[in-house]
Design a protein around this motif. Structure first.
Motif, PDB file in Angstrom:
ATOM      1  N   GLU A  15       0.578  -1.420  -0.168  1.00  0.00           N
ATOM      2  CA  GLU A  15       0.299  -0.374   0.017  1.00  0.00           C
ATOM      3  C   GLU A  15       1.001   0.574  -0.155  1.00  0.00           C
ATOM      4  O   GLU A  15       1.769   1.389   1.049  1.00  0.00           O
ATOM      5  N   ASP A  16       0.600   2.183  -0.818  1.00  0.00           N
ATOM      6  CA  ASP A  16       1.430   2.982  -1.185  1.00  0.00           C
ATOM      7  C   ASP A  16       1.416   4.131  -0.248  1.00  0.00           C
ATOM      8  O   ASP A  16       1.714   5.403   0.224  1.00  0.00           O
ATOM      9  N   ASP A  17       0.173   4.860   0.787  1.00  0.00           N
ATOM     10  CA  ASP A  17      -0.591   5.696   2.152  1.00  0.00           C
ATOM     11  C   ASP A  17      -0.173   4.612   2.716  1.00  0.00           C
ATOM     12  O   ASP A  17      -0.376   3.531   3.361  1.00  0.00           O
ATOM     13  N   ASP A  18       0.817   5.656   2.957  1.00  0.00           N
ATOM     14  CA  ASP A  18       1.203   5.578   5.114  1.00  0.00           C
ATOM     15  C   ASP A  18       0.396   4.963   5.702  1.00  0.00           C
ATOM     16  O   ASP A  18       0.386   4.038   6.589  1.00  0.00           O
ATOM     17  N   ARG A  21      -1.660   1.982   4.934  1.00  0.00           N
ATOM     18  CA  ARG A  21      -0.976   0.787   5.293  1.00  0.00           C
ATOM     19  C   ARG A  21      -0.507   0.658   7.125  1.00  0.00           C
ATOM     20  O   ARG A  21      -0.643  -0.814   7.310  1.00  0.00           O
ATOM     21  N   SER A  39       5.651  -0.667  -0.554  1.00  0.00           N
ATOM     22  CA  SER A  39       4.728   0.959  -0.710  1.00  0.00           C
ATOM     23  C   SER A  39       4.940   1.290  -1.751  1.00  0.00           C
ATOM     24  O   SER A  39       4.638   2.001  -2.733  1.00  0.00           O
ATOM     25  N   SER A  40       5.626  -0.100  -2.602  1.00  0.00           N
ATOM     26  CA  SER A  40       5.960  -0.602  -4.012  1.00  0.00           C
ATOM     27  C   SER A  40       5.934  -1.763  -5.021  1.00  0.00           C
ATOM     28  O   SER A  40       5.894  -2.286  -3.917  1.00  0.00           O
ATOM     29  N   THR A  59      -2.448  -6.441  -1.856  1.00  0.00           N
ATOM     30  CA  THR A  59      -2.049  -5.355  -2.141  1.00  0.00           C
ATOM     31  C   THR A  59      -3.338  -4.107  -2.978  1.00  0.00           C
ATOM     32  O   THR A  59      -3.911  -4.607  -3.803  1.00  0.00           O
ATOM     33  N   MET A  63      -1.616   2.006  -8.177  1.00  0.00           N
ATOM     34  CA  MET A  63       0.065   2.046  -7.807  1.00  0.00           C
ATOM     35  C   MET A  63       0.944   3.458  -7.787  1.00  0.00           C
ATOM     36  O   MET A  63       1.218   2.901  -9.337  1.00  0.00           O
ATOM     37  N   GLY A  65       4.822   4.818  -9.429  1.00  0.00           N
ATOM     38  CA  GLY A  65       6.061   3.775  -9.285  1.00  0.00           C
ATOM     39  C   GLY A  65       5.727   2.884 -10.279  1.00  0.00           C
ATOM     40  O   GLY A  65       7.615   2.096 -10.182  1.00  0.00           O
TER      41      GLY A  65
END
Length: 128
Positions: A15-18, A21, A39-40, A59, A63, A65
């Motif tokens: 998950e890219d959102d802190d 996540r 995160s990616s 996942t 996302m 990246g």
């Protein structure tokens, strides 16, 4: 089975959102799961390569990246054909399935989701 049924399996959470996540990691750990985070997509794929003990790849579909959740899932399955995968997205299932991002029948947990929905969907996918 209770709504918060958990387990002790190893889950790779991507998950890219802190904030999201950390929230999901906390929820899964409270249910007893062992959680590894990324995160990616590229980072997650490297974890799949290095950790054969991952039972479930959880996942986000969309996302940044350069690697979508679907591309990550496909690459992870090439390495580990038996890997269970659960996708999550803030977009509706129709919005994800129809442009070809996910195939019909793919396991998807739509955001936002409750702890009970998270627990049930993760358990269902692991038990298949």
């Amino acid at each position: 089975m209770t709504a918060t049924a958990g387990g002790n399996e190893q889950i790779l959470l991507v998950e890219d959102d802190d904030l999201v996540r950390r929230y999901v990691q906390n929820q899964l750990e409270q249910m007893g799961y062992r959680v590894t985070v990324a995160s990616s997509g590229p980072t997650a794929l490297e974890i799949v390569r290095q950790q054969p003990t991952i039972d479930l790849l959880f996942t986000d579909v969309v996302m940044p990246g350069g690697m979508s959740g679907r591309e990550l899932g496909d690459a992870a399955r090439r390495l580990r054909p038996d890997l269970k995968i659960l996708y999550t997205s803030g977009y509706s299932e129709q919005a994800i399935v129809h442009p070809g991002r996910l195939d019909p029948g793919v396991k998807l947990l739509s955001k936002p989701f409750s702890r009970a929905k998270l627990a049930q969907k993760v358990r269902d996918v692991l038990d298949e």
